[in-house]
Motif scaffolding. Sequence first.
Motif, PDB file in Angstrom:
ATOM      1  N   SER A 319       0.836  -1.192   0.000  1.00 44.35           N
ATOM      2  CA  SER A 319       0.000   0.000   0.000  1.00 44.35           C
ATOM      3  C   SER A 319       0.876   1.250   0.000  1.00 44.35           C
ATOM      4  O   SER A 319       1.796   1.368   0.829  1.00 44.35           O
ATOM      5  N   ALA A 321       0.157   4.089   1.069  1.00 42.25           N
ATOM      6  CA  ALA A 321      -0.011   4.794   2.342  1.00 42.25           C
ATOM      7  C   ALA A 321       0.969   4.267   3.387  1.00 42.25           C
ATOM      8  O   ALA A 321       1.506   5.036   4.193  1.00 42.25           O
ATOM      9  N   ASN A 325       3.941   6.528   5.361  1.00 41.88           N
ATOM     10  CA  ASN A 325       4.173   6.540   6.808  1.00 41.88           C
ATOM     11  C   ASN A 325       5.578   6.045   7.146  1.00 41.88           C
ATOM     12  O   ASN A 325       6.223   6.538   8.078  1.00 41.88           O
ATOM     13  N   LEU A 352      -2.089   7.379  -4.996  1.00 38.97           N
ATOM     14  CA  LEU A 352      -2.012   8.534  -4.111  1.00 38.97           C
ATOM     15  C   LEU A 352      -2.407   9.825  -4.818  1.00 38.97           C
ATOM     16  O   LEU A 352      -2.346  10.899  -4.222  1.00 38.97           O
ATOM     17  N   SER A 355      -4.981  11.771  -2.970  1.00 40.23           N
ATOM     18  CA  SER A 355      -4.775  11.832  -1.526  1.00 40.23           C
ATOM     19  C   SER A 355      -3.993  13.080  -1.135  1.00 40.23           C
ATOM     20  O   SER A 355      -3.136  13.560  -1.880  1.00 40.23           O
ATOM     21  N   GLN A 357      -2.194  12.898   1.643  1.00 37.10           N
ATOM     22  CA  GLN A 357      -1.227  12.353   2.587  1.00 37.10           C
ATOM     23  C   GLN A 357       0.211  12.717   2.223  1.00 37.10           C
ATOM     24  O   GLN A 357       0.999  13.106   3.093  1.00 37.10           O
TER      25      GLN A 357
END
Length: 406
Positions: A319, A321, A325, A352, A355, A357
Amino acid sequence: MTDLAALYRVEFGRALATVARLVGDIGLAEDAVQEAFADALRSWPERGTPRNPGAWITTVARNRALDRLRRESAREGKESDAVLLAPPVEEPEMTPVADDQLRMIFTCCHPALAPESRVALTLRLVCGLRTAEIARAFLQPEHTVANRLTRAKAKIRQANIPLRVPPAHLLPERTPAVLACIYLVFAEGYFATDGPEAVRDELCDEAIRLGRLLVALLPDEPEAAALLALMLLDDSRRAQRRTPSGELVPLEEQDRSAWNRAAIREGLQYLVSAAERGRGPYLAQARIAGAHAVAPSWEATDWAAVVDAYDELATWSRSPAVLVNRALAVGFRDGFAAGLAALDEVADHPRLAGSNQVTATRADLLRRAGRTAEAEIAYRAAVAGAANEQARAFLQRRLDEVITGR
């Protein structure tokens, strides 16, 4: 006057699961619950909020569904259904059966349904998330998710998929999807994708309740224990993630003495139990949560252990995401320039594209690296792209700090 929007978030899934169990038709149950909320919107301002709003919604929805069955009773085979389901005249308000929503999750995770449809269906039918919220959680267009939900509900009806927890020999094939659904319920509660609140307490509570039910149902499944450990460890910080006025508080600024120590102890017990019996993606994530839970301060966090756990997680899930992180954790372990380099490796991932993020993480790393001019540009973009109001307010505060500190 009851906040109907808040009540909808709390009670929609519970009412739907209970009515669906009674009438055996998810589509009919969903329509009936929607109609019950419409009735509440019309009648409660005049008559006042009932003593038990959730039970009122469930009862009215059940009655609406029964009315529909009665209207169709002229069709062959429907008369007996309507008679069997008809409630006594003096029946009191209903309350949901304890495991109705777990039953609904297993139905949503039936192998006949496309994998990408299972979580979306669970978030819709169990948690009451609207299509737009699910689309944001999946980083996908709203019309794509709407079509997926329509096809999945049609499949349940056409294939006559039963509304039940499957027998023991069928549990293993359904368990990974059920775990994913429960975790995404928790994640949507802990990091709300939309709305005025950063945290949706009712979703966090419901996910943990479902996690406990699943552990009881599958006591020998290590990933069920690992998922419960992950949720408990993260949830131990929930009260400290917001100020009394609802503003987000980042992990490094939280009062660790006010974390829920009972939840941490219980979470660590499930973590140890899971680690003794196997490995998996939820165990890797629980290790990350555990590293934060036991650190006496932000500065004392074992970032090497956190990055190691992210590396393990990446072997189970690619992923993007997760990799974003991980880049932030690398920044704390190896320096923020290294974190930015790790972020660049995943920033252009197509999943992404919708997103915020990457933008928010880049802004944070740039700020910590002292590159304030670049951080200001990144924060402005992150503020503009934030859907959640409290997340937007937090990013704006960081932007103001960068501007003031220049």
